[in-house]
Design a protein around this motif. Structure first.
Motif, PDB file in Angstrom:
ATOM      1  N   GLY A  96      23.720  22.807  14.765  1.00 33.81           N
ATOM      2  CA  GLY A  96      24.715  22.342  14.067  1.00 33.81           C
ATOM      3  C   GLY A  96      24.417  22.710  12.631  1.00 33.81           C
ATOM      4  O   GLY A  96      23.485  23.301  12.272  1.00 33.81           O
ATOM      5  N   SER A  97      25.153  22.140  11.631  1.00 36.01           N
ATOM      6  CA  SER A  97      24.923  22.223  10.158  1.00 36.01           C
ATOM      7  C   SER A  97      25.054  20.859   9.616  1.00 36.01           C
ATOM      8  O   SER A  97      25.895  20.081  10.029  1.00 36.01           O
ATOM      9  N   ARG A  98      24.230  20.548   8.477  1.00 34.03           N
ATOM     10  CA  ARG A  98      24.400  19.500   7.443  1.00 34.03           C
ATOM     11  C   ARG A  98      25.131  19.716   6.336  1.00 34.03           C
ATOM     12  O   ARG A  98      25.158  18.733   5.649  1.00 34.03           O
ATOM     13  N   VAL A 102      30.910  22.974   6.604  1.00 30.29           N
ATOM     14  CA  VAL A 102      30.617  24.194   7.062  1.00 30.29           C
ATOM     15  C   VAL A 102      29.869  24.275   8.016  1.00 30.29           C
ATOM     16  O   VAL A 102      28.556  23.560   8.049  1.00 30.29           O
ATOM     17  N   PHE A 103      29.935  25.307   9.136  1.00 34.79           N
ATOM     18  CA  PHE A 103      29.021  25.634  10.312  1.00 34.79           C
ATOM     19  C   PHE A 103      27.964  26.640   9.634  1.00 34.79           C
ATOM     20  O   PHE A 103      26.803  26.509   9.442  1.00 34.79           O
ATOM     21  N   ASN A 104      28.657  27.852   9.416  1.00 33.29           N
ATOM     22  CA  ASN A 104      27.953  28.926   8.682  1.00 33.29           C
ATOM     23  C   ASN A 104      29.117  29.898   8.201  1.00 33.29           C
ATOM     24  O   ASN A 104      29.970  30.128   8.930  1.00 33.29           O
ATOM     25  N   LEU A 105      29.109  30.278   6.877  1.00 29.75           N
ATOM     26  CA  LEU A 105      30.071  31.147   6.328  1.00 29.75           C
ATOM     27  C   LEU A 105      29.774  32.651   6.677  1.00 29.75           C
ATOM     28  O   LEU A 105      30.394  33.621   6.120  1.00 29.75           O
ATOM     29  N   GLY A 106      28.552  33.051   7.315  1.00 30.19           N
ATOM     30  CA  GLY A 106      28.074  34.445   7.710  1.00 30.19           C
ATOM     31  C   GLY A 106      27.281  35.047   6.744  1.00 30.19           C
ATOM     32  O   GLY A 106      26.319  34.559   6.568  1.00 30.19           O
ATOM     33  N   GLY A 107      27.360  36.384   6.454  1.00 30.39           N
ATOM     34  CA  GLY A 107      26.380  37.081   5.826  1.00 30.39           C
ATOM     35  C   GLY A 107      26.311  37.033   4.294  1.00 30.39           C
ATOM     36  O   GLY A 107      27.054  36.428   3.829  1.00 30.39           O
ATOM     37  N   ASP A 108      25.212  37.477   3.967  1.00 31.99           N
ATOM     38  CA  ASP A 108      24.817  37.472   2.636  1.00 31.99           C
ATOM     39  C   ASP A 108      25.671  38.458   1.820  1.00 31.99           C
ATOM     40  O   ASP A 108      25.276  39.599   1.713  1.00 31.99           O
ATOM     41  N   LEU A 109      26.748  37.840   1.322  1.00 30.91           N
ATOM     42  CA  LEU A 109      27.700  38.899   0.648  1.00 30.91           C
ATOM     43  C   LEU A 109      27.148  39.482  -0.583  1.00 30.91           C
ATOM     44  O   LEU A 109      27.454  40.743  -1.162  1.00 30.91           O
ATOM     45  N   GLY A 158      32.992  34.682   9.649  1.00 29.94           N
ATOM     46  CA  GLY A 158      32.228  36.030   9.798  1.00 29.94           C
ATOM     47  C   GLY A 158      31.050  35.887  10.713  1.00 29.94           C
ATOM     48  O   GLY A 158      31.397  35.514  12.007  1.00 29.94           O
ATOM     49  N   GLY A 159      29.822  35.891  10.203  1.00 27.24           N
ATOM     50  CA  GLY A 159      28.670  36.056  10.832  1.00 27.24           C
ATOM     51  C   GLY A 159      28.387  34.429  11.543  1.00 27.24           C
ATOM     52  O   GLY A 159      27.771  34.460  12.662  1.00 27.24           O
ATOM     53  N   GLY A 160      28.968  33.390  10.963  1.00 20.54           N
ATOM     54  CA  GLY A 160      28.840  32.279  11.490  1.00 20.54           C
ATOM     55  C   GLY A 160      29.630  32.013  12.607  1.00 20.54           C
ATOM     56  O   GLY A 160      29.084  31.330  13.916  1.00 20.54           O
ATOM     57  N   PHE A 161      30.696  32.636  12.826  1.00 21.77           N
ATOM     58  CA  PHE A 161      31.601  32.809  14.015  1.00 21.77           C
ATOM     59  C   PHE A 161      30.790  33.686  15.045  1.00 21.77           C
ATOM     60  O   PHE A 161      30.829  33.276  16.213  1.00 21.77           O
ATOM     61  N   GLU A 162      30.065  34.888  14.624  1.00 26.08           N
ATOM     62  CA  GLU A 162      29.458  35.615  15.733  1.00 26.08           C
ATOM     63  C   GLU A 162      28.391  34.836  16.082  1.00 26.08           C
ATOM     64  O   GLU A 162      28.038  34.886  17.664  1.00 26.08           O
TER      65      GLU A 162
END
Length: 306
Positions: A96-98, A102-109, A158-162
Motif C-alpha cells: 500500500g502507500s502512506r 496516492v498509491f503510486n504515480l508511476g515513472g520518474d518523469l 502509469g507505472g503505479g497502475f502497472e
C-alpha cells in the motif's frame, strides 16, 4: 509555465540522475537483513495473520524513483531469504502507500525528461530494466508461495497502475483512480501495462485503455474485474484483514489457483525487456511540446509533497 517546466537539466544534473540509475543496478546484496529498515517503505509483520505489510513512504514525489525501486527489490529479496531460512512464515504480502491520496504515480518523469534532452538512450534503458525487474518479481510474488494483495487507498497511475496489475488481489477504496496517462506526453506505458492488461482483459481492451489515456474510477475497475474488492474510503486496511480472515484456511488452494494462472498465461522477462527497450527508443522521438508536458506533470507531482 513554471521554471521546472521550461528549463532543461544541466549536464551535471543529468549525470547525477544517471548515477542514481547505475547505483541501483550495481547495488550489492548484504547478508544482514534490512527488511524493517527501508528508507522508502514502511514494513510491518502481523504474526497472527502471517502477513507482511509494506507501505510506500516516498521521500519526495510519490513515484518509482530509483530509491523506491531499490527498496521494493529489497523487500522481495529479503522476504525470500528470511522465508527460506524459516524465520518468516509469510503467507500474505500486502503493498500500500502512506502518501495521502496516492498509491503510486508511476515513472520518474524528471529522469525521463533529462535523458530525452541529453539523447541518453542507455540511461533510459537502464531505468526501464530496473522497473521491469520489479514488475516481474511482483508478477511472480517474489517466487514465494504467498497470496499478494495490493491496497489502493489513492491514485495508481502509469507505472503505479502497472505495478498494481501484478498482484493476485486488488482491494481499492472508492475514491482511488486508475489509468495510463502516458499518451498525454506522446509515450506509451512500457513497463508491463500492455502485457498484463492483454492477459487480463484482451488486447483490444488493453489498446483502448492505453491509447485513450483515460483515468478510471475504482468502481469502473471493479466492473472490469481489475479491482477485486471495492470498499468505502478509510475501510481499506480492515478489508485486507477481513479478506485474510475469510480465506486463510484455504491459503494453499488460493496460492495454487494464482500460480496456475501464471502458468497458463506466463509473462516472460524477455517480453518485458523487448517492450521496455522499444519504449526507450520511442521516448527519444517525442517532440518539444510533449517534453514540456512531461515536465509540467513532474512539477505537479513535486507540488504534492509541499
Amino acid at each position: 509555465m513554471d521554471d521546472l517546466s521550461s528549463t532543461p537539466l544541466s549536464a551535471g544534473e543529468h549525470e547525477a540522475l544517471v548515477t542514481a540509475t547505475e547505483s541501483f543496478t550495481s547495488a550489492p546484496h548484504t547478508g544482514q537483513s534490512t527488511m524493517f529498515d527501508l528508507g522508502q517503505i514502511d514494513v510491518s509483520w502481523n504474526a497472527d495473520e502471517q502477513s507482511l505489510w509494506a507501505f510506500m513512504t516516498p521521500a519526495n514525489r510519490p513515484n518509482f524513483s530509483m530509491q523506491m525501486l531499490r527498496d521494493v527489490r529489497t523487500w522481495y529479496s529479503e522476504t525470500k531469504r528470511l522465508f527460506e531460512a524459516e524465520l518468516l512464515p509469510v503467507k500474505y504480502m500486502i503493498a500500500g502507500s502512506r502518501f495521502p491520496g496516492v498509491f503510486n504515480l508511476g515513472g520518474d518523469l524528471e529522469l525521463f525528461a533529462a535523458c530525452i534532452e541529453q539523447r541518453d538512450l542507455p540511461s533510459l534503458v537502464k531505468y526501464g530494466h530496473a522497473c521491469i525487474d520489479v514488475v516481474h518479481r511482483t508478477w511472480r510474488n517474489g517466487d514465494l508461495p504467498v497470496v499478494s494483495v495490493a491496497l489502493a487507498q489513492g491514485d495508481a497511475l502509469g507505472g503505479g497502475f502497472e505495478a498494481l496489475l501484478c498482484f493476485d488481489v486488488v482491494i481499492a477504496e472508492r475514491s482511488a483512480r486508475f489509468g495510463l496517462p502516458e499518451m498525454l506526453f506522446g509515450l506509451f506505458p512500457g513497463m508491463g501495462a500492455y502485457s498484463i492488461l492483454a492477459r487480463k482483459l484482451g488486447r483490444l481492451m488493453a489498446e483502448r485503455m492505453i491509447l485513450s489515456g483515460k483515468v478510471y474510477t475504482a468502481e469502473a475497475m471493479y466492473d472490469m474485474g481489475i479491482v477485486h474488492m471495492l470498499v468505502e474510503d478509510g475501510e481499506g486496511e480492515q478489508a485486507v484483514h477481513d479478506y485474510i480472515a475469510a480465506n486463510r484456511a484455504h491459503h494453499a488452494g488460493h496460492v495454487g489457483v494464482f500460480e496456475a494462472g501464471r502458468r497458463v498465461d506466463p509473462l516472460d522477462y524477455a517480453e518485458l525487456k523487448d517492450i521496455v527497450e522499444n519504449w526507450a527508443e520511442c521516448a527519444l522521438q517525442i517532440d518539444l511540446k510533449d517534453l514540456r508536458m512531461m515536465r509540467r506533470l513532474a512539477s505537479a507531482q513535486t507540488r504534492l509533497t509541499k
